[in-house]
Design an enzyme around this catalytic site. Structure first.
Site, PDB file in Angstrom:
ATOM      1  N   ASP A   1       0.857  -1.188   0.000  1.00 60.32           N
ATOM      2  CA  ASP A   1       0.000   0.000   0.000  1.00 60.32           C
ATOM      3  C   ASP A   1       0.894   1.241   0.000  1.00 60.32           C
ATOM      4  O   ASP A   1       1.731   1.415   0.880  1.00 60.32           O
ATOM      5  CB  ASP A   1      -0.922  -0.011   1.230  1.00 60.32           C
ATOM      6  CG  ASP A   1      -2.129   0.903   1.049  1.00 60.32           C
ATOM      7  OD1 ASP A   1      -1.951   2.021   0.543  1.00 60.32           O
ATOM      8  OD2 ASP A   1      -3.245   0.486   1.406  1.00 60.32           O
TER       9      ASP A   1
ATOM     10  N   ASP B   1       2.118   2.751   3.333  1.00 61.96           N
ATOM     11  CA  ASP B   1       1.202   3.887   3.159  1.00 61.96           C
ATOM     12  C   ASP B   1       1.107   4.736   4.427  1.00 61.96           C
ATOM     13  O   ASP B   1       1.189   5.960   4.367  1.00 61.96           O
ATOM     14  CB  ASP B   1      -0.180   3.346   2.774  1.00 61.96           C
ATOM     15  CG  ASP B   1      -1.256   4.406   2.783  1.00 61.96           C
ATOM     16  OD1 ASP B   1      -1.226   5.275   1.900  1.00 61.96           O
ATOM     17  OD2 ASP B   1      -2.119   4.386   3.687  1.00 61.96           O
TER      18      ASP B   1
ATOM     19  N   ASP C   1      -1.224   0.038  -4.725  1.00 65.51           N
ATOM     20  CA  ASP C   1      -2.523   0.610  -5.096  1.00 65.51           C
ATOM     21  C   ASP C   1      -2.392   2.068  -5.546  1.00 65.51           C
ATOM     22  O   ASP C   1      -3.193   2.574  -6.318  1.00 65.51           O
ATOM     23  CB  ASP C   1      -3.527   0.462  -3.948  1.00 65.51           C
ATOM     24  CG  ASP C   1      -2.986   0.943  -2.612  1.00 65.51           C
ATOM     25  OD1 ASP C   1      -1.781   1.287  -2.515  1.00 65.51           O
ATOM     26  OD2 ASP C   1      -3.773   0.972  -1.636  1.00 65.51           O
ATOM     27  N   HIS C   2      -1.343   2.736  -5.034  1.00 60.28           N
ATOM     28  CA  HIS C   2      -1.067   4.151  -5.361  1.00 60.28           C
ATOM     29  C   HIS C   2       0.219   4.515  -4.656  1.00 60.28           C
ATOM     30  O   HIS C   2       0.735   3.715  -3.866  1.00 60.28           O
ATOM     31  CB  HIS C   2      -2.206   5.060  -4.865  1.00 60.28           C
ATOM     32  CG  HIS C   2      -2.521   4.843  -3.415  1.00 60.28           C
ATOM     33  ND1 HIS C   2      -1.663   5.244  -2.392  1.00 60.28           N
ATOM     34  CD2 HIS C   2      -3.536   4.192  -2.804  1.00 60.28           C
ATOM     35  CE1 HIS C   2      -2.165   4.862  -1.237  1.00 60.28           C
ATOM     36  NE2 HIS C   2      -3.300   4.203  -1.447  1.00 60.28           N
TER      37      HIS C   2
ATOM     38  N   HIS D   1       1.948   8.756   4.815  1.00 67.89           N
ATOM     39  CA  HIS D   1       1.076   9.802   5.376  1.00 67.89           C
ATOM     40  C   HIS D   1       1.775  10.558   6.511  1.00 67.89           C
ATOM     41  O   HIS D   1       1.593  11.754   6.650  1.00 67.89           O
ATOM     42  CB  HIS D   1      -0.215   9.188   5.922  1.00 67.89           C
ATOM     43  CG  HIS D   1      -1.179   8.745   4.854  1.00 67.89           C
ATOM     44  ND1 HIS D   1      -1.844   9.634   4.044  1.00 67.89           N
ATOM     45  CD2 HIS D   1      -1.590   7.510   4.480  1.00 67.89           C
ATOM     46  CE1 HIS D   1      -2.630   8.956   3.211  1.00 67.89           C
ATOM     47  NE2 HIS D   1      -2.488   7.662   3.449  1.00 67.89           N
TER      48      HIS D   1
ATOM     49  N   SER E   1      -7.279   4.075  -1.186  1.00 69.55           N
ATOM     50  CA  SER E   1      -7.025   2.631  -1.217  1.00 69.55           C
ATOM     51  C   SER E   1      -8.294   1.833  -1.506  1.00 69.55           C
ATOM     52  O   SER E   1      -8.210   0.720  -2.015  1.00 69.55           O
ATOM     53  CB  SER E   1      -6.428   2.176   0.119  1.00 69.55           C
ATOM     54  OG  SER E   1      -5.137   2.694   0.247  1.00 69.55           O
TER      55      SER E   1
ATOM     56  N   THR F   1      -7.924  -1.985   1.674  1.00 71.59           N
ATOM     57  CA  THR F   1      -7.310  -2.852   0.654  1.00 71.59           C
ATOM     58  C   THR F   1      -7.811  -4.293   0.754  1.00 71.59           C
ATOM     59  O   THR F   1      -8.343  -4.830  -0.225  1.00 71.59           O
ATOM     60  CB  THR F   1      -5.777  -2.781   0.736  1.00 71.59           C
ATOM     61  OG1 THR F   1      -5.389  -1.420   0.813  1.00 71.59           O
ATOM     62  CG2 THR F   1      -5.111  -3.454  -0.448  1.00 71.59           C
TER      63      THR F   1
HETATM   64 MG    MG Z   1      -4.240  -0.756   2.600  1.00 73.69          MG
HETATM   65 ZN    ZN Z   2      -3.264   5.969   2.358  1.00 77.58          ZN
END
Ligand code: MG
Ligand code: ZN
Length: 462
Positions: A153, A357, A399-400, A361, A194, A247
């Site tokens: 992620d 992820d 996912d990004h 952040h 996500s 996710t």
């Molecule tokens: Mg996730």
């Molecule tokens: Zn995120």
């Protein structure tokens, strides 16, 4: 403090208590009484170097600069260069050289940069042991029996690059040869979350941000796990997030909003999954999950487990690696593969490294890299199995991207990376996808995230 036009040094002590001077004549000797009136020592940087503040000082210039700093420091006063390059690279270099006062026209920016620098620098002490794949079955035209999909992620290219660079320049992931890029935009937003990205990967359909396994109108869309289950596959999900996180949820749930934790949890209970591992048992306290899944207490129990099994690794979100989460992601990946292999049926396993992820952040470089190294250990288990098995396709993607992460500087020998961030949110940049095993060539190229779903289906179609 008087700078610019100053009296003669020998007269410093004739001035009142509250007046101090900027001493700029390091070459001369200075009396004790005059030195008492010195607030700082300054000299022109240009005497020592023509550095423009990009890249780094030449070795010769660096020696000259270090020499003058050392000389000035002997007087035990704060030291400054004037007429210096004025950039992040320069601020960092001067601060590392021990310059006490940074000359800048952007004091607030300089302060924030240097103040936040420790959090942006990661020095990695634990590594991923790189496995070199055999490539015997890579890109073969054979039909795929088992699928292992690993999602990092927020694992963009700089996340992967930084992790490889601190890991002696290599990861198991970076051994792979079939590589593509996927576009991640969601149905209703330039920058995906996500939920929409997970849904795109799981269902082959673009949806709105926050939607889990439903289309933009809120109608459920069949996901890959449901489809392959009907074809006789065993299926499982492993995550370092709560199991109801966006996710993993995109692969078993159908809800309009990712925040509908209870509904998502109920979808998990009613799903046809054979196995799940993740955090977040607290969400299930009042739900009858044990009617459907046998809950196990340790990775070892996976060996003895029968068909529907769940393993909660934490009550809420699992502990990050940097706060002491052990090697559980790789271990559980390995044991889950063994669990499925015993059953002899084809299997589909999703493994999510969720917290790359989270630290994107938080703009926390160390967090990103430690979670990403942890991810590579799980990838290693999947690739090793694929080599032994010969019928397993391993796909690794994200996912990004998160954080607008970039890596302006670092040191390979010291396993050190300086990260830089443009946002504390996701970005719309393309993310890499890697594949290994039979049909891995299907995943090369540049395409939409929804294509991953169709490529997986193609790889298993007889
Ligand atoms: Mg996730
Ligand atoms: Zn995120």
């Amino acid at each position: 403090m008087i700078s610019g036009n100053r009296p003669e040094i020998k007269n410093y002590s004739n001035y009142p208590n509250y007046i101090y001077f900027d001493y700029q004549e390091i070459q001369d000797s200075i009396s004790k009484s005059s030195l008492k009136k010195v607030a700082m020592i300054s000299t022109a940087f240009k005497q020592f170097s023509n550095w423009n503040g990009k890249g780094r000082l030449t070795h010769i210039d660096k020696q000259k600069v270090e020499k003058i700093i050392k000389k000035a420091k002997k007087l035990k006063k704060p030291f400054r260069f004037w007429a210096t390059p004025d950039s992040k690279t320069a601020w960092k270099a001067f601060s590392e050289l021990g310059v006490d006062i940074i000359n800048t026209d952007k004091p607030a920016k300089c302060f924030n940069y240097l103040n936040e620098l420790p959090q942006k620098i990661a020095e990695i002490k634990s590594f991923s042991k790189v496995y070199t794949p055999t490539f015997k079955i890579n890109s073969s035209k054979k039909t795929v029996k088992n699928i292992i999909l690993l999602i990092g992620d927020g694992n963009g290219l700089s996340q992967i690059s930084s992790t490889a660079l601190v890991n002696n320049g290599e990861l198991t992931l970076t051994q792979l040869k079939d590589i593509g890029l996927i576009k991640t935009q969601s149905a209703d937003d330039f920058t995906t979350d996500s939920a929409a990205a997970g849904t795109a990967l799981a269902t082959g359909k673009k949806t709105n941000n926050r939607a889990i396994g439903v289309n933009p109108k809120g109608k459920p869309i069949k996901n890959i796990i449901e489809i392959v289950s009907e074809q006789g596959f065993n299926t499982g999900i492993i995550t370092t997030d709560e199991i109801t996180g966006a996710t993993p949820a995109a692969f078993y749930a159908h809800q309009k909003d990712r925040s509908q934790k209870n509904e998502i949890a109920t979808d998990l209970i009613n799903s046809n999954l054979n196995l799940f591992v993740g955090g977040g048992s607290a969400t299930f306290e009042n739900l009858a999950i044990e009617n459907k899944f046998r809950l196990i207490k340790s990775t070892n129990d996976l060996k003895k487990a029968n068909n529907k099994v769940g393993f909660f690794i934490s009550k809420k979100k699992p502990t990050p690696v940097q706060n002491g989460r052990d090697n559980i992601l790789a271990e559980v990946t390995k044991e889950s593969i063994a669990f499925f292999k015993q059953k002899q049926k084809p299997f589909f396993l999703l493994v999510e490294a969720a917290q790359i992820d989270s630290f994107g952040h938080y703009n926390d470089t160390n967090g990103i890299i430690t979670e990403s190294i942890d991810f590579d250990k799980a990838i290693t288990e999947a690739i090793k199995f694929a080599d032994k098995d010969g019928e397993t396709l391993v796909i690794i993607t994200a996912d990004h991207e998160t954080g607008g992460f970039s890596i302006p500087q670092g040191n390979i020998k010291n396993h050190l990376i300086e990260g830089s961030f443009t946002t504390n949110d996701h970005t719309a940049t393309m993310v890499p996808i890697f594949a290994y095993g039979p049909q891995s060539h299907l995943f090369t190229g540049v395409y939409e995230n929804t294509e991953v779903f169709f490529k997986i289906l193609k790889s298993i179609s007889k």
